[in-house]
Design an enzyme around this catalytic site. Structure first.
Site, mmCIF file in Angstrom:
data_model
loop_
_atom_site.group_PDB
_atom_site.id
_atom_site.type_symbol
_atom_site.label_atom_id
_atom_site.label_comp_id
_atom_site.label_asym_id
_atom_site.label_seq_id
_atom_site.Cartn_x
_atom_site.Cartn_y
_atom_site.Cartn_z
ATOM 1 N N LYS A 126 27.292 -90.903 -81.897
ATOM 2 C CA LYS A 126 28.471 -90.094 -82.196
ATOM 3 C C LYS A 126 28.992 -90.517 -83.543
ATOM 4 O O LYS A 126 28.773 -91.662 -83.982
ATOM 5 C CB LYS A 126 29.565 -90.321 -81.148
HETATM 6 N N1 GLU Z 1 29.155 -82.750 -79.462
HETATM 7 C C1 GLU Z 1 28.426 -82.208 -78.352
HETATM 8 C C2 GLU Z 1 28.522 -83.130 -77.160
HETATM 9 O O1 GLU Z 1 29.433 -83.924 -77.042
HETATM 10 C C3 GLU Z 1 27.019 -81.807 -78.715
HETATM 11 C C4 GLU Z 1 26.133 -82.898 -79.205
HETATM 12 C C5 GLU Z 1 24.788 -82.392 -79.701
HETATM 13 O O2 GLU Z 1 24.484 -81.237 -79.560
HETATM 14 O O3 GLU Z 1 24.065 -83.234 -80.259
HETATM 15 O O4 GLU Z 1 27.722 -83.063 -76.255
#
Ligand code: GLU
Length: 436
Positions: A126
């Site tokens: 993240k």
């Molecule tokens: N931000 C989204 C999540 O928390 C998508 C992450 C992604 O597609 O890599 O799942």
């Protein structure tokens, strides 16, 4: 300043109680509490337990930009790679004033468990920049995005770390990341990021994927309770990408959407809101507090309205031990990451509420991100029907695998999700062994 570059998602003041923060709301502690429980039930060996409690890599970068008025501003950016044993790190980037390293660590861990739970070949990551995009122009936002991208560029790559949209970032931001990375590498690399515009290698269905996944698992959960989406009363907290698409798709399946909210507040109509009208309203960047065609409620009231399905789709820590006893929903579908505190888990369990945990409920987004990455690498693009059919099959399979563990071990759906995910990550570590 010109028009804000991006419409911000609901901020985390929603439903927040300041007094509870220290006791209950450290997101990394919340994640660890569930991980520990699952590790104990899995009888995880002590060495692996230690490895999986620690993020692999934590990057903190300074993000200086020149603002439109000529002033220099310096923001802080983070990227945490929690675990990459199963594949490239995968996870979104958020731009938000409330971003902290603790939060990014928790979100990176959740991505690790989420990817393992739906069995796609990614690790978890993240990222975030501490900033307020609603107070930035489009050019300022672009400069922040490109400078942050160049700050973390060594970790990025289709085989190592693949970002995606998250709170307050969108396909426009992903396009800048792709371009910045590609300019550094002297050739176009579309697979370095997902959630891109369709024209530059994005996948059909990606924008709706998280909400579609929520709809699929909610339908399955209601079926387990002998109910159906048809006629089910739905309350949605957060009317950003996840909340609005969930409300729309569930209404299309015959559900009655009785309440929705954004950071400005909520609207409520027990006979059902006009979802298409609300989507138009939000599409014009208007706040729900100014919507005149329904009764107004607060975000805190929304959580406890009389409904069958509650979808917290805004941010962390909105369902706490304080409001959990008053929740009337039979099913909670966690569209956001970490909306329920560990203390509230126990209350919801005692009340017999069927919780579809975040790492399952919102996994549709990363699942179609995986499809996007596969399509970019293959250079061959699928039609929407293929994307949605494959998403449906992964969400259904994962849901029923979790239920299998619930029935076998007599544990909550949340602990079953963690057991399934942690076991898969642990299996990979055992097979790979320890490099030294
Ligand atoms: N931000 C989204 C999540 O928390 C998508 C992450 C992604 O597609 O890599 O799942």
């Amino acid at each position: 300043m010109s028009e804000p570059a991006i419409k911000t998602e609901p901020q985390r003041i929603i439903g927040r109680d300041k007094d509870m923060f220290l006791a209950e709301e450290n997101p990394f502690e919340a994640m660890m509490e569930r991980f520990d429980h699952a590790a104990q039930l899995l009888n995880l060996d002590p060495g692996l337990y230690k490895v999986l409690r620690n993020p692999e890599k934590q990057i903190i970068v300074s993000v200086p930009i020149v603002r439109d008025n000529g002033d220099v501003e310096v923001y802080t950016g983070y990227r945490v790679l929690y675990n990459t044993s199963r594949g490239p790190a995968k996870g979104g980037i958020r731009f938000d004033l409330n971003v902290t390293l603790e939060e990014v660590k928790a979100l990176a861990a959740w991505m690790t468990w989420k990817c393992a739970l739906v069995n796609i070949p990614f690790g978890g990551a993240k990222g975030g920049v501490v900033c307020d995009p609603s107070a930035m122009s489009m050019t300022e936002l672009e400069r922040v995005t490109r400078r942050y991208t160049s700050g973390i560029i060594e970790t990025l790559g289709p085989d190592s770390d693949v970002p995606a949209p998250d709170v307050n970032t969108n396909e426009r931001v992903m396009a800048w990341i792709m371009d910045t990375y590609s300019m550094h590498h002297r050739h176009t690399v579309t697979a370095v990021v997902t959630g891109k515009p369709i024209e530059m290698g994005g996948s059909l269905g990606r924008r709706e994927a998280t909400g579609r996944g929520c709809m699929i698992v909610t339908r399955e959960a209601l079926a387990r309770l002998g109910m159906s989406l048809k006629g089910a009363r739905i309350a949605v907290q957060g009317f950003g990408n996840v909340g609005s698409v969930s409300a729309d798709l569930m209404a299309r399946e015959g559900a009655t959407v009785v309440a929705v909210s954004d950071k400005s507040g909520g609207v409520y109509d027990p006979k059902g809101l006009d979802v298409a009208d609300l989507l138009r309203w939000a599409g014009e960047r208007r706040h729900l507090s100014a919507y005149a065609k329904a009764e107004h409620i607060t975000n805190e009231q929304l959580l406890v309205v009389d409904c069958d399905v509650l979808i917290p789709a805004a941010t962390e820590n909105v369902i706490t031990r304080k409001n959990a006893p008053n929740i009337k929903a039979k099913v909670i579908c966690e569209g956001a990451n970490g909306p329920t505190t560990a203390a509230a888990d126990k209350v919801l369990e005692e009340k017999g509420i069927f919780v579809i945990p975040d790492i399952l409920a919102n996994a549709g987004g990363v699942t179609v991100s995986y499809f996007e990455w596969v399509q970019d690498r293959g250079g061959y693009f699928w039609d929407l029907e293929t994307v949605n059919r494959r998403l449906e099959s992964i969400m259904e399979r994962s849901f029923h695998e979790v239920l299998g563990l619930v029935d076998k071990h007599k544990v909550s759906t949340r602990i079953a999700c963690y057991m399934l995910a942690v076991d898969r990550v642990a299996a990979m570590h055992r097979l790979r062994g320890m490099y030294a």
